[in-house]
Design an enzyme around this catalytic site. Sequence first.
Site: not given
Ligand code: ATP
Length: 324
Positions: A103, A211, A130, A72, A172, A257, A11, A126-128
Amino acid sequence: MKKIAVLTSGGDAPGMNACIRAVVRTAIFKELEIYGVSYGYEGMINGQIKRMHSYSVSNIIQRGGTILKSARSEEFRTAEGRKKAFQKLKDFGIEGLVVIGGDGSFTGAKVFFEEYGIPTVGCPGTIDNDIFGTDYTIGFDTAVNTALEAIDKIRDTAAAHDRIFFVEVMGRDSGYIALECGIGGGAEFVMLPETQTDLKQVTKSLKNLRKSKSSSIIVVAEGDEEGGAEEIMEKVKTKINDPDKEFKVTTLGHIQRGGNPTARDRVLASRCGMAAVEGLMMGKQNCMAGIVNGEVIYTAFEDCVTKTKHLKDDHLKLLEILSI
Ligand code: ATP
């Protein structure tokens, strides 16, 4: 190390551009060749890789989104996809990677590093908020301020019409945005994925609040176990059962975002970007550059993605005390 690449993944978050700028300019300062990968891991697989220069990142520090685009990639989750990505990096002679993302992106980076050993340092984008290993993530401060501005406006109309407003914010799996908006926006209640929400108690308190107050703001994180704001509003409305009372829902959605990053996000992004390149040059790998207690800290991807960053107890207490 002579050639490195930078990408944004997952994201998008305001401040990613400031981070790209810091990575590119630090790399040039250190006499490295720097390449930008478009569309995250998907672009790596497809070889969407271009040389970047100091001017490539001119006039972007103040912009939301990411000039490198984000995506993604399902294909990167497969061994075959990662093999293709490695081959493309090899074709360009790239010896180090900076991954700006959340993450999920770090999980991908970790798997890729373990398979192909390309030194990789992450920046928490990430905006979260987390991610373990940094007090704040790039984009969080801007997202909270955007949501807060909206809540302030909603409060005006809520008060004018004696309404109860349920405002849904992003998060989420994480209640950081909701918690900070709740405190900063003076919400009567905040519903978070990390804490159990007792709807009976909420209803009882709302009846009592009425109240002394005519309007109320309830901030709901999209991942609350009781459902989204619409669902929670319906449940509370049924329980309160007062035809004279008006209930409204506002879902803030993707506006959180976008927008120009705040000063805090620009500085955080710039510091993490510089630290990522310096880290690579110092031999750091398979880790993230974050800021903890004002200092740059490198945390293994393993810890970033497996350890939980807990909400602060005193923030939760603040909410409880100040919403009376
Ligand atoms: P946000 O927290 O904003 O959603 P994010 O980095 O957590 O950001 P994800 O969509 O969870 O976003 O992950 C981004 C990309 O990382 C995925 O589309 C995928 O290509 C890759 N990825 C995530 N998990 C795995 C994994 N277990 N193995 C290989 N690639 C991965």
